[in-house]
Design a protein around this motif. Sequence first.
Motif, PDB file in Angstrom:
ATOM      1  N   GLN A  51      34.964  20.937  29.844  1.00  0.00           N
ATOM      2  CA  GLN A  51      35.361  19.955  30.842  1.00  0.00           C
ATOM      3  C   GLN A  51      36.380  20.517  31.827  1.00  0.00           C
ATOM      4  N   SER A  52      37.198  21.450  31.375  1.00  0.00           N
ATOM      5  CA  SER A  52      38.251  21.990  32.240  1.00  0.00           C
ATOM      6  C   SER A  52      37.777  23.130  33.123  1.00  0.00           C
ATOM      7  N   LEU A  53      36.667  23.767  32.759  1.00  0.00           N
ATOM      8  CA  LEU A  53      36.230  24.955  33.492  1.00  0.00           C
ATOM      9  C   LEU A  53      35.938  24.665  34.968  1.00  0.00           C
ATOM     10  N   PRO A  54      35.180  23.608  35.311  1.00  0.00           N
ATOM     11  CA  PRO A  54      34.946  23.342  36.748  1.00  0.00           C
ATOM     12  C   PRO A  54      36.250  23.105  37.504  1.00  0.00           C
ATOM     13  N   PHE A  55      37.177  22.360  36.883  1.00  0.00           N
ATOM     14  CA  PHE A  55      38.455  22.110  37.522  1.00  0.00           C
ATOM     15  C   PHE A  55      39.222  23.415  37.732  1.00  0.00           C
TER      16      PHE A  55
END
Length: 528
Positions: free
Chosen positions: A288-292
């Motif tokens: 979930q954090s990778l795109p951000f």
Amino acid sequence: MKLLNKKGFTLRFSISFLVIVAVLLTMLIGMISAIQVNRDSLVSSYLQSNNQYAKKLASNTGDLLTTMKQNIVSIAAIARRGNSMNTTLLDDLYQENRQYFNSIFIANENRVIQFMSSNTTGVHPGDKLTSEASRIAITSRTPFISNPYRSKSGRYIILISSPIFSQKGEYKGFVGGTIYLEEKNVLNSLLEEHFFGNGSYVFVVEKTGHLIFHPDKKRIGQAVGGNSVVQKVIAGANGSQRVTNTQHHDFFAGYAYDPISSWGIIAQTPTSVIEGPSSNLINKMLLQSLPFLILVLLMGWWVANQISRPLHTLAKFSDEATLNLGKGKSLPELRSNYYEVRLLYQSVKIAFQNINQDMSQLRDEVKMDGLTGLGNRRSFDSVMTKLTTRHTPFSMILLDIDHFKKVNDTYGHLTGDEVLKFLAGMMEDLAGDRSLNFRYGGEEFVILVKHEDTNYAFQMAERVRKILSVTKSPTGEPITISLGVATFPVHGNETEEIIMKADQALYQSKINGRNRTTLSEGVEQKEA
């Protein structure tokens, strides 16, 4: 691109490095916090559930032994009639009690066997018993349950006996029922159903610390008194703790003492079970954090390309903010005529707002129940404290699924989980926008109705109860619930008092037949 100019690092490198560190630290802090909360919650849950399991099994074991002793007493009463007892009658009595005993026999006052159930091997009528248990049965002349011992036939057994007296009160011997601990027996039948695929299991020790039940039958009879949990339970204690057993394996153990038999019941789960959920949580957060992360890094590079000279004030702030992530530190006001400065300032401001929002979101997520999506006990306690502190009137509806254990036993725990999610969804649909829904624990749920009177809350509770009682659940049949309602400040001025009143009302619904709603003052709705 050169990382260094004549006076030091280029601004592009400095800002890019800052963005990377800020995002990674945010992710790391959030992950550590979430993982720790998740692990603590799982540990507490396993300890509590195993303790409750052990208590329930101890109660069931005590009830079972009481029934078995009563049956032996009844056979002794039949034997008192004198000439009426024979091998055929004893065989008939054994058939009626074969679910409890592996064998039944009658011995005289000299411990010589007079009659024995016909399927027993190794011991025959006319043989004299030599065990300490048979001696105690003769000398005590009262019903009793023996300690485990090796019989004449070589079996590891428990003897339940009752004295036989003639019509004139003369002692004639005793009736004995045996449980073969190393073979299929009533204790196995009671406890073997409580095994799970995650490595959890139940074992039983008698008061000297020897195993009398274990899923590995080769271990029956072994001494395990070195286990700290065993030491506590045979001393009469109940509770739970993390323990390393005698084979050097770590478990979350719950234990309970049965005063009828002086046995200890221990239910335990390997500590390794929490590793799977923790790994899943880490993987989910990373995905979930990778795109951000990618987005912020690209933004950082883009902003860096727009800046032509170092901005000391903004760089100083970024350095300080990196060391104080999640504390809501505000950007200083920058007054500049340069377009590049204003653009960088706005971009960094947005980036740190997003970081603070993500930190807040992570904190909110650990307050949600992972199965149902409702608020968990932590968020319930927080809301209750706010409402009572602000003196906001509200009603608390505490509800519990009737016979939920039967659902798990009949359909399995996966279906049981689906029933819990089904109930949560129905609560969300039926309770209304002015209500807050929580999973209180296990199969218990709470609806908080703000700014409403008791009658409104009662009608809401009845609406939920009635619709559930006619709506097909994941089991294929409707489920029923019992509910208790209490209102702040009508029924109390403290959080604990309101919870206690609602719980008492729920208990009253249970003892009055279930599938009903009870107000704290005792007014109840009849069963649908």
